[in-house]
Design a protein around this motif. Structure first.
Motif, mmCIF file in Angstrom:
data_model
loop_
_atom_site.group_PDB
_atom_site.id
_atom_site.type_symbol
_atom_site.label_atom_id
_atom_site.label_comp_id
_atom_site.label_asym_id
_atom_site.label_seq_id
_atom_site.Cartn_x
_atom_site.Cartn_y
_atom_site.Cartn_z
ATOM 1 N N HIS A 14 -6.683 -3.773 -8.051
ATOM 2 C CA HIS A 14 -6.182 -2.441 -7.695
ATOM 3 C C HIS A 14 -6.068 -1.584 -8.951
ATOM 4 C CE1 HIS A 14 -5.016 -4.777 -4.159
ATOM 5 N NE2 HIS A 14 -4.890 -3.637 -3.498
ATOM 6 N N THR A 15 -7.124 -0.838 -9.235
ATOM 7 C CA THR A 15 -7.111 0.008 -10.424
ATOM 8 C C THR A 15 -7.981 1.242 -10.210
ATOM 9 O OG1 THR A 15 -7.796 0.162 -12.748
ATOM 10 C CG2 THR A 15 -8.917 -1.475 -11.391
ATOM 11 N N PHE A 180 -0.861 2.981 1.621
ATOM 12 C CA PHE A 180 -2.114 3.338 2.280
ATOM 13 C C PHE A 180 -1.880 4.588 3.111
ATOM 14 C CE2 PHE A 180 -5.297 1.746 5.746
ATOM 15 C CZ PHE A 180 -6.261 2.635 5.294
ATOM 16 N N VAL A 181 -2.637 5.647 2.803
ATOM 17 C CA VAL A 181 -2.496 6.904 3.554
ATOM 18 C C VAL A 181 -3.855 7.263 4.152
ATOM 19 C CG1 VAL A 181 -1.688 9.294 3.505
ATOM 20 C CG2 VAL A 181 -0.714 7.637 1.905
ATOM 21 N N LEU A 201 -2.481 3.507 -4.795
ATOM 22 C CA LEU A 201 -2.757 4.298 -3.598
ATOM 23 C C LEU A 201 -4.059 3.840 -2.972
ATOM 24 C CD1 LEU A 201 -2.330 6.724 -1.654
ATOM 25 C CD2 LEU A 201 -3.528 8.142 -3.351
ATOM 26 N N ASN A 202 -4.027 3.643 -1.665
ATOM 27 C CA ASN A 202 -5.174 3.244 -0.858
ATOM 28 C C ASN A 202 -5.550 4.411 0.046
ATOM 29 O OD1 ASN A 202 -5.632 0.565 1.638
ATOM 30 N ND2 ASN A 202 -7.118 1.919 0.732
ATOM 31 N N ILE A 203 -6.828 4.769 0.046
ATOM 32 C CA ILE A 203 -7.342 5.844 0.896
ATOM 33 C C ILE A 203 -8.419 5.275 1.812
ATOM 34 C CG2 ILE A 203 -8.716 7.979 0.886
ATOM 35 C CD1 ILE A 203 -5.815 8.425 0.141
ATOM 36 N N MET A 204 -8.472 5.772 3.055
ATOM 37 C CA MET A 204 -9.543 5.383 3.970
ATOM 38 C C MET A 204 -10.685 6.388 3.826
ATOM 39 S SD MET A 204 -9.380 4.307 7.981
ATOM 40 C CE MET A 204 -8.852 5.900 8.631
ATOM 41 N N ARG A 222 -7.637 1.929 -4.400
ATOM 42 C CA ARG A 222 -8.195 1.088 -3.330
ATOM 43 C C ARG A 222 -8.812 1.989 -2.270
ATOM 44 N NH1 ARG A 222 -4.502 -3.621 -0.549
ATOM 45 N NH2 ARG A 222 -5.446 -3.751 1.512
ATOM 46 N N VAL A 223 -10.044 1.664 -1.871
ATOM 47 C CA VAL A 223 -10.778 2.468 -0.897
ATOM 48 C C VAL A 223 -11.202 1.561 0.260
ATOM 49 C CG1 VAL A 223 -12.783 3.928 -0.491
ATOM 50 C CG2 VAL A 223 -11.628 3.987 -2.724
ATOM 51 N N SER A 224 -10.788 1.917 1.470
ATOM 52 C CA SER A 224 -11.091 1.111 2.660
ATOM 53 C C SER A 224 -11.959 1.903 3.623
ATOM 54 C CB SER A 224 -9.788 0.716 3.378
ATOM 55 O OG SER A 224 -8.894 0.062 2.515
ATOM 56 N N LEU A 225 -12.784 1.180 4.365
ATOM 57 C CA LEU A 225 -13.603 1.820 5.399
ATOM 58 C C LEU A 225 -12.989 1.691 6.787
ATOM 59 C CD1 LEU A 225 -17.236 0.888 4.274
ATOM 60 C CD2 LEU A 225 -15.801 2.837 3.618
#
Length: 270
Positions: A14-15, A180-181, A201-204, A222-225
């Motif tokens: 996570h960076t 996560f937002v 911070l995690n973004i979709m 962090r980037v999620s699909l």
């Protein structure tokens, strides 16, 4: 790799310098394909798992089959796994703690847990229960708290950023390691969110979102699909079926993984 090593590795990924990229999986096959593509970790999508089990998303799928699916995924890959457990698959903090305990027994080192339309206080209690379960199991669990203010359009748009950050701070105090937002694509808002947090911070992301490296420059770690990979896979099934049934064609099957390559991903799990 031991679970302790996986936990440590997962945290280190996570960076903003190189955001953790997660193409979310929903079964063993999707997890193995994603791992073979070079993923450093596997994240599950609750929606994809629910659909694969014949149930709708949104805390409406039985906990048992979901946990079984998560366990199969975790045992089939070598990289760290983080599991989306929606609201915790429980009616109260004690049941959420039980869910987390079972997830940990499966070898998972991270979880996503969301507030949805629940009061922030409800998720605070659930986060505390999740953290307690991890401590009792002596697992360094990465707890990612999902805030749905933007995804669901909750509250006054004029104060949504501040409301989101206030929720985030209360969740961090309760034991969240990351925030996560989903539902945010505006670079200015993303930058403000990252600046207002003391945890990753995690973004979709998806079509229309800036590339992952640019998100990193904004402070995203962090980037999620999310469910979009599963949705895209099911779209291929629908397009292929429509083409076959309507015109007798097969062109939608041109872009596939070769049978031998796909089959070889499972030799180690037999």
């Amino acid at each position: 790799m031991s679970n302790a090593s996986k936990s440590s590795l997962f945290r280190s990924l996570h960076t903003p310098a190189r955001p953790l990229a997660l193409a979310n999986a929903w079964d063993v096959a999707s997890a193995r394909v994603i791992e073979a593509a070079g993923a450093t970790a596997i994240a599950t999508t609750s929606a994809g798992v629910a659909w694969s089990l014949g149930a709708p998303d949104g805390d409406r799928v039985p906990r048992g089959p979901v946990l079984d699916a998560i366990a199969r995924i975790a045992s089939a890959v070598t990289v760290p796994v983080t599991a989306d457990i929606e609201g915790g698959y429980g009616q109260n903090p004690a049941e959420v703690a039980e869910t987390v305990t079972r997830v940990l027994e499966a070898g998972v080192v991270g979880i996503n847990i969301e507030d949805g339309t629940r009061s922030p206080g409800t998720l605070v209690d659930r986060l505390a229960a999740a953290r307690g379960a991890a401590q009792r199991a002596d697992v360094d669990l990465f707890v990612n708290a999902r805030i749905d203010t933007y995804l669901l359009g909750l509250g006054d748009p004029a104060t949504r950023l501040q409301d989101t950050l206030e929720r985030a701070r209360s969740y961090i105090d309760a034991g969240a390691d990351g925030i996560f937002v989903p539902g945010v694509t505006d670079p200015g808002v993303i930058k403000d969110l990252a600046a207002g947090l003391t945890v990753p911070l995690n973004i979709m992301a998806g079509p229309g979102t800036v590339p992952a490296d640019e998100l990193g420059a904004l402070g995203v770690a962090r980037v999620s699909l999310g469910s979009s990979v599963a949705q895209a896979a099911y779209a291929v099934a629908r397009h292929a079926a429509l083409e076959l049934h309507r015109v007798g064609g097969y062109d939608h099957l041109r872009q596939t993984i070769d049978y031998p390559e796909l089959n070889s991903l499972f030799t180690a799990t037999r």
